[in-house]
Design a protein around this motif. Sequence first.
Motif: not given
Length: 124
Positions: A102-111, A24-29
């Motif tokens: 979603n990008v913010s959540d992904w960035t926090a998860t990645q960190r 979903d996030t990829i498509v929205l982007g």
Amino acid sequence: MENLQGTVPRAEPFSADLLRGHTDTIVLGMLGNAERYGFEIYKLIRDATGGLYEIKEATLYATYRRLVKDGLVEASWGDETQGGRRKYYRITDAGRAVYHQNVSDWTATQRIINTLLTVKGTLE
């Protein structure tokens, strides 16, 4: 470039399962800057990854339907001036908000994952 065994190393492996949860996030982007038709989004994803990742068309079209149903994307039919009639998708304000969250959540998860993978005493 060959490695010590005389073979060419393959491209870096990745887990398609990890990406699948972010369709979903990829498509929205992909819709962030322009209205696009379904197959165009498929090609953009494939080309952006140099062909390393392709989302199955059936998965994409199910994603489009879900995003429209959830109000994150709007769909409209284009004219037939360039061949067959195409359905175009554009992101809504709600879709933009979800994308940014979603990008913010992904960035926090990645960190967090990167931090945990570099803890002293872990395998190297």
